[in-house]
Design a protein around this motif. Structure first.
Motif, PDB file in Angstrom:
ATOM      1  N   SER A 103       0.780  -1.116  -0.008  1.00 55.73           N
ATOM      2  CA  SER A 103      -0.101  -0.157  -0.020  1.00 55.73           C
ATOM      3  C   SER A 103       0.804   1.161   0.084  1.00 55.73           C
ATOM      4  O   SER A 103       1.523   1.451  -0.856  1.00 55.73           O
ATOM      5  N   SER A 136      -1.174   4.955   4.371  1.00 57.11           N
ATOM      6  CA  SER A 136      -2.217   3.887   4.686  1.00 57.11           C
ATOM      7  C   SER A 136      -1.884   3.050   5.727  1.00 57.11           C
ATOM      8  O   SER A 136      -2.924   2.876   6.729  1.00 57.11           O
ATOM      9  N   LYS A 140      -2.403   4.973   9.201  1.00 61.33           N
ATOM     10  CA  LYS A 140      -3.822   5.079   9.491  1.00 61.33           C
ATOM     11  C   LYS A 140      -4.358   3.847   9.944  1.00 61.33           C
ATOM     12  O   LYS A 140      -5.081   3.921  10.939  1.00 61.33           O
ATOM     13  N   TYR A 141      -4.114   2.492   9.435  1.00 65.70           N
ATOM     14  CA  TYR A 141      -4.529   1.358   9.814  1.00 65.70           C
ATOM     15  C   TYR A 141      -4.056   1.003  11.162  1.00 65.70           C
ATOM     16  O   TYR A 141      -4.804   0.497  11.979  1.00 65.70           O
ATOM     17  N   LYS A 200      -5.911   3.276  13.663  1.00 69.38           N
ATOM     18  CA  LYS A 200      -7.148   2.368  14.017  1.00 69.38           C
ATOM     19  C   LYS A 200      -7.136   1.334  15.146  1.00 69.38           C
ATOM     20  O   LYS A 200      -7.868   1.402  16.086  1.00 69.38           O
ATOM     21  N   THR A 238      -4.981  -8.425  10.019  1.00 71.68           N
ATOM     22  CA  THR A 238      -5.888  -7.348   9.891  1.00 71.68           C
ATOM     23  C   THR A 238      -5.678  -6.452   8.906  1.00 71.68           C
ATOM     24  O   THR A 238      -6.570  -5.988   8.110  1.00 71.68           O
ATOM     25  N   ILE A 239      -4.404  -5.808   9.072  1.00 69.54           N
ATOM     26  CA  ILE A 239      -4.270  -4.589   8.095  1.00 69.54           C
ATOM     27  C   ILE A 239      -4.100  -5.188   6.879  1.00 69.54           C
ATOM     28  O   ILE A 239      -4.432  -4.514   5.810  1.00 69.54           O
ATOM     29  N   TRP A 280      -7.403  -5.389   5.169  1.00 68.97           N
ATOM     30  CA  TRP A 280      -7.851  -4.153   4.843  1.00 68.97           C
ATOM     31  C   TRP A 280      -7.503  -3.709   3.719  1.00 68.97           C
ATOM     32  O   TRP A 280      -8.120  -3.028   2.801  1.00 68.97           O
ATOM     33  N   ILE A 281      -6.180  -3.741   3.499  1.00 71.56           N
ATOM     34  CA  ILE A 281      -5.265  -3.415   2.259  1.00 71.56           C
ATOM     35  C   ILE A 281      -5.875  -4.043   1.030  1.00 71.56           C
ATOM     36  O   ILE A 281      -6.225  -3.703  -0.052  1.00 71.56           O
ATOM     37  N   ASP A 314      -9.209  -2.821   0.069  1.00 67.86           N
ATOM     38  CA  ASP A 314      -9.086  -1.343  -0.411  1.00 67.86           C
ATOM     39  C   ASP A 314      -8.654  -1.698  -2.020  1.00 67.86           C
ATOM     40  O   ASP A 314      -9.276  -1.181  -2.978  1.00 67.86           O
ATOM     41  N   SER A 364     -11.631   4.737   3.235  1.00 65.50           N
ATOM     42  CA  SER A 364     -12.308   3.621   3.776  1.00 65.50           C
ATOM     43  C   SER A 364     -12.836   3.891   4.937  1.00 65.50           C
ATOM     44  O   SER A 364     -12.214   4.733   5.623  1.00 65.50           O
ATOM     45  N   TYR A 377     -14.046   2.071   8.313  1.00 69.96           N
ATOM     46  CA  TYR A 377     -14.197   0.885   9.242  1.00 69.96           C
ATOM     47  C   TYR A 377     -14.766   0.928  10.323  1.00 69.96           C
ATOM     48  O   TYR A 377     -14.372   1.681  11.109  1.00 69.96           O
TER      49      TYR A 377
END
Length: 84
Positions: free
Chosen positions: A10, A14, A17-18, A21, A39-40, A43-44, A47, A61, A63
């Motif tokens: 990514s 990004s 940011k994750y 979160k 988990t990350i 998410w990627i 995306d 995104s 979540y």
């Protein structure tokens, strides 16, 4: 090494940011995740599938942390007891 692998999929922005979160969720819930890397990465992957690629101007995104907690606690990501 895991952070660098995620950045390779990514972007630094990004991934940061994750990570934020996850840290926010852990602080708010008092729970820990067994494997934040996966988990990350998930998410990627989502995306990328949705066309929300790094460097493009697309919708951010979104979540839902409550939804994430339900998922994390029932899929083995959360520490301690898994609750449905």
């Amino acid at each position: 090494n895991e952070r660098n692998a995620l950045v390779g999929l990514s972007s630094v922005e990004s991934v940061e940011k994750y990570i934020s979160k996850i840290i926010d969720w852990q602080k708010a819930s008092g729970k820990r995740m067994k494997n934040p890397y996966m988990t990350i990465k998930g998410w990627i992957d989502e995306d990328v599938k949705s066309g929300n690629l790094p460097g493009e101007t697309k919708k951010e995104s979104n979540y839902d942390l409550d939804e994430f907690e339900r998922y994390a606690m029932t899929s083995g990501f959360g520490g301690g007891k898994n609750k449905p």
